[in-house]
Design a protein around this motif. Structure first.
Motif, short mmCIF file in Angstrom:
data_model
loop_
_atom_site.label_atom_id
_atom_site.label_comp_id
_atom_site.label_asym_id
_atom_site.label_seq_id
_atom_site.Cartn_x
_atom_site.Cartn_y
_atom_site.Cartn_z
N GLN A 1 0.83 -1.20 0.00
CA GLN A 1 0.00 0.00 0.00
C GLN A 1 0.87 1.26 0.00
OE1 GLN A 1 -3.73 0.14 0.16
NE2 GLN A 1 -3.06 2.12 -0.61
N ILE A 2 1.91 1.26 0.83
CA ILE A 2 2.81 2.43 0.88
C ILE A 2 3.52 2.63 -0.46
CG2 ILE A 2 4.87 3.41 1.99
CD1 ILE A 2 4.06 1.81 4.51
N PHE A 3 3.96 1.54 -1.04
CA PHE A 3 4.66 1.63 -2.33
C PHE A 3 3.72 2.14 -3.42
CE2 PHE A 3 5.63 -0.49 -6.41
CZ PHE A 3 6.79 0.21 -6.72
N MET A 4 2.51 1.59 -3.48
CA MET A 4 1.57 2.01 -4.51
C MET A 4 1.13 3.46 -4.31
SD MET A 4 1.27 -0.24 -6.82
CE MET A 4 -0.21 0.30 -7.68
N ASP A 5 1.03 3.89 -3.06
CA ASP A 5 0.75 5.31 -2.80
C ASP A 5 1.86 6.19 -3.37
OD1 ASP A 5 -1.59 4.73 -1.48
OD2 ASP A 5 -0.75 4.89 0.54
N ALA A 6 3.11 5.75 -3.18
CA ALA A 6 4.25 6.50 -3.71
C ALA A 6 4.19 6.55 -5.24
CB ALA A 6 5.55 5.87 -3.25
N TYR A 7 3.80 5.44 -5.87
CA TYR A 7 3.70 5.38 -7.32
C TYR A 7 2.59 6.29 -7.84
CZ TYR A 7 2.73 3.32 -11.96
OH TYR A 7 2.49 3.12 -13.29
N PHE B 1 -6.18 1.47 -3.85
CA PHE B 1 -6.89 0.94 -2.69
C PHE B 1 -6.69 -0.57 -2.62
CE2 PHE B 1 -10.42 4.38 -3.08
CZ PHE B 1 -9.60 5.30 -2.45
N GLY B 2 -6.00 -1.02 -1.57
CA GLY B 2 -5.99 -2.44 -1.27
C GLY B 2 -7.33 -2.80 -0.67
N ALA B 3 -7.49 -4.04 -0.23
CA ALA B 3 -8.78 -4.50 0.28
C ALA B 3 -9.25 -3.67 1.45
CB ALA B 3 -8.68 -5.98 0.67
N PHE C 1 -6.66 -7.96 -6.57
CA PHE C 1 -5.85 -6.85 -7.07
C PHE C 1 -6.20 -5.49 -6.48
CE2 PHE C 1 -4.91 -9.14 -11.35
CZ PHE C 1 -4.08 -10.01 -10.66
N GLY C 2 -7.37 -5.33 -5.89
CA GLY C 2 -7.75 -4.04 -5.33
C GLY C 2 -8.34 -3.10 -6.36
N GLU C 3 -8.34 -1.82 -6.04
CA GLU C 3 -8.96 -0.80 -6.88
C GLU C 3 -8.01 0.37 -7.10
OE1 GLU C 3 -13.66 -1.32 -5.70
OE2 GLU C 3 -12.42 0.07 -4.53
#
Length: 717
Positions: free
Chosen positions: A206-212, A223-225, A511-513
């Motif tokens: 989640q932290i990594f995808m927020d950074a991306y 958004f993860g689950a 995979f989330g949203e």
């Protein structure tokens, strides 16, 4: 918007360097295959369908690395320069890692982060065995976001020595004994240390995808689950559970509040302060111990399907650690989050011999139960429906004017912003929306007649964003009411939520949203609220720091732009009243001691923000405290009008620094402080109501403008 996406490729071999860890490392976290696949699928969408497509290349890769490190160590207290040098060697490889479905680079960095947390907090605890000399003149740089990382472990040790010394001094100044200080800080550092061992793979991802996502544009999110579930709850204003607000306190999940009408409150078996030590599913399922378990995981266990049974092992609030437990059964039910819904109050504002009744509607968010509406539920919940109901009730209360309080309303449903505006302007254009292809669409409301046609004001602050800005801007452009407060956030973009599992045709959620920016909205006058926000007609002071909060604080925010104005007809001409409104406001607040105190507080807050260091000398700190106490007492003398003041040192107890974190106070003390803050006089709301009263008087006294305000005899939807 749909793309064909077949079976995702298997995990490919890609070997970034493994960063060295000590033997005493916390558990090493590794990426899951589905996370790597979700990152790859997100990258495809973001690079093709985003409003501002940004290629996933070396340049973006470097930005992702920078944001990832900032998210982990924002004030540069944990990593040392050698860590950063090693990490930056991979800064241009993030794009390749995502495309090859290999996330070992960010996970390796996170594992080092966990180790540094353990190292630093272990060192902090060791410092508690010694005594500190508070007669030494030295400073602690507590704001370090722009400072270099420590060059060595020795430099980091010195930084942490000052950090611990400051924590100790705060408690000492609050009157704590050395023994109590050691105990409090040791527990604090131990609790923080334990959290390092509770991280999971989903947290890292989640932290990594927020950074991306935020490296592309500030309002694109993953958004993860867990994040997805919380987003849905915030829009529905409902969940299925037991109706209790929970808090983590010393490894226990503790009941902070029982929600009226919820299963927990109706059972009569639970009280504030009770601790949940175990959770069981169904009437006979085994009870799993949850002492020391992360709060979010306990919450997941307690929530569930409507009408299902959850069993809780409870350690009563007044029992010691070895006290007698009791097991209770509760039937889960739908819980309405009414505290986050629109609410009304009535303010009585005196103006000479007359008293005016102001109907205040506070709206925390533009919520809408999308699922219920999609299913055709005629009673689905939404912000505009709730406000329409409140307006009808206020009319029966025979209020004179309406004030909409949108402070800290970060937005929500675009459709709700349009419908809410229609309640005050009726049928007509509300907002314009431009997509990535440059096409502009004018969004309109079709309500035949407004629900409220009387005097109106809207109160905003820096936390009013997105949908709030659409509403405030439309009210301003139509000349329908006066906008009061701070300049708003400046978010002029539209997002849509993409379900990645639907795209990949997964049978189960994996995979989330992706919440992705797909358009930009514009005012009906042709301008946009993007970057600049809504400028109030009458400006009031506020708490926010524009340098660190708001769209202009982002380095990659979209620029301000303009399109052709929509075809609309103004309802009124509030601008003509502004010089008089401003003069009346200025004269009034100069005589208002509460308002002047607020202005002084804002000046103090601004001065504190500009300080990036704090003295560790006890005498200097006590002198600062004495000066603050003197200012408080002098203001009390002015406020009571006697010139004698009150010598009670507890008069401003809620603003004094006790050196404690929220979960270190007793629960009753923490709740009392929160209650005192909520019950404090709202000088900005009161002044906004007075400005609205002035507006009504001026409208009534100007024939041309008064004629443009139709009689308030229509009904809303």
């Amino acid at each position: 918007m749909r793309i064909q996406y077949g079976l995702l490729s298997v995990f490919l071999a890609f070997a970034p360097p493994a960063y060295a860890l000590d033997a005493s490392s916390p558990p090493v976290l590794a990426p899951l295959q589905q996370q790597a696949q979700a990152a790859r699928l997100s990258a495809e969408f973001l690079s093709r369908y985003h409003y501002k497509p940004v290629p996933l290349d070396d340049a973006l890769s470097a930005k992702i690395m920078e944001r990832f490190l900032k998210a982990l160590d924002p004030d540069r207290f944990l990593f040392v320069q050698t860590d950063i040098d090693e990490f930056m060697g991979d800064s241009t490889k993030i794009d390749d890692a995502i495309n090859k479905e290999d996330l070992r680079i960010p996970f390796s960095i996170f594992n080092v982060y966990e180790q540094r947390v353990v190292d630093r907090l272990t060192y902090a605890r060791s410092l508690l065995k010694q005594n500190f000399d508070f007669s030494v003149k030295e400073d602690y740089p507590f704001v370090r976001d722009k400072e270099p990382w420590p060059k060595s472990e020795a430099e980091s040790d010195e930084l942490w020595r000052k950090r611990v010394k400051n924590d100790w001094l705060r408690l000492k100044l609050a009157g704590k004994t050395d023994a109590a200080i050691r105990d409090t800080l040791d527990k604090r550092y131990q609790n923080s240390l334990e959290r390092a061992y509770k991280y999971k793979s989903d947290d890292v991802f989640q932290i990594f995808m927020d950074a991306y996502t935020t490296s592309i544009e500030p309002h694109t999110d993953y958004f993860g689950a867990t994040a997805s579930a919380e987003f849905d709850i915030s829009m529905k204003l409902s969940l299925v559970g037991i109706g209790a607000v929970l808090q983590e306190r010393e490894d226990y999940t503790t009941i902070r509040e029982l929600m009226a009408g919820g299963p927990a409150q109706l059972s009569g078996k639970l009280a504030v302060g009770d601790r949940i030590t175990g959770v069981g599913q169904g009437e006979r399922g085994p009870i799993k111990e949850v002492v020391g378990t992360r709060l979010d995981e306990v919450v997941k266990m307690i929530r569930g399907a409507k009408d299902s049974v959850v069993r809780l092992d409870i350690l009563p609030a007044d029992a010691g650690p070895d006290g007698k437990h009791r097991v209770i059964s509760l039937v889960r039910d739908k819980i309405s989050l009414d505290k986050q819904a629109a609410k009304k109050t009535i303010l009585s504002i005196k103006d000479g011999d007359a008293t005016r009744k102001i109907g205040v509607i506070t709206l925390p968010a533009f919520y809408e139960d999308f699922e219920a509406r999609r299913k055709g539920d005629k009673n689905y919940r939404s912000a505009s429906r709730d406000v329409a109901r409140l307006l009808a009730e206020l009319k029966k209360d025979k209020i004179d004017n309406v004030l909409i309080d949108l402070r800290n309303n970060g937005g929500g449903s675009l459709a709700e912003a349009i419908d809410l505006t229609g309640l005050f302007v009726g049928k007509g254009p509300i907002v314009q929306e431009r997509n990535a292809g440059g096409e502009v669409n004018v969004e309109k409301d079709n309500l035949p007649a407004p629900a409220w046609t009387g005097p109106l004001a809207v109160l905003i602050n820096r936390g009013s964003a997105s949908a709030s800005e659409i509403f405030a801007a439309a009210i301003q452009d139509y000349g329908r009411g006066v906008i009061v407060g701070e300049p708003s956030f400046g978010k002029g973009t539209v997002q849509t939520v993409v379900n990645l599992d639907q795209i990949a045709r997964n049978s189960k959620p994996k995979f989330g949203e992706l919440k992705m920016t797909v358009a930009q909205f514009f005012r009906i006058n042709g301008g946009t609220t993007q970057l600049r926000g809504v400028t109030p007609d009458i400006t009031l002071p506020g708490f926010s720091d524009p340098k660190s909060f708001g769209e202009s604080s982002y380095d990659n925010a979209l620029p301000w732009a303009q399109v052709k104005p929509a075809d609309y007809t103004p309802i009124g001409d509030v601008k003509a009243l502004l010089p008089q409104l401003q003069n009346l406001h200025d004269a009034r607040v100069q005589k208002d001691p509460d308002f002047q105190r607020f202005v002084e507080d804002m000046a103090d807050l601004k001065a504190q923000r500009e300080k990036r260091v704090i003295s560790l000398n006890e005498t200097e700190r006590r002198d600062e405290m004495a000066a603050q106490a003197s200012r408080v007492k002098s203001r009390e003398k002015v406020n009571d009008g006697t010139g004698t003041g009150d010598d009670d040192d507890s008069a401003d107890a809620t603003t004094q620094d006790d050196g404690l974190q929220a979960n270190e106070r007793s629960l009753s003390a923490d709740i009392a402080i929160e209650k005192a803050r909520k019950s404090a006089k709202d000088v900005l709301l009161n002044e906004a109501a007075h400005i609205l009263g002035d507006e009504a008087d001026l409208l009534a006294g100007v024939p041309k403008l008064a004629a443009q305000q139709p009689a308030n005899n229509t009904t809303g939807k």
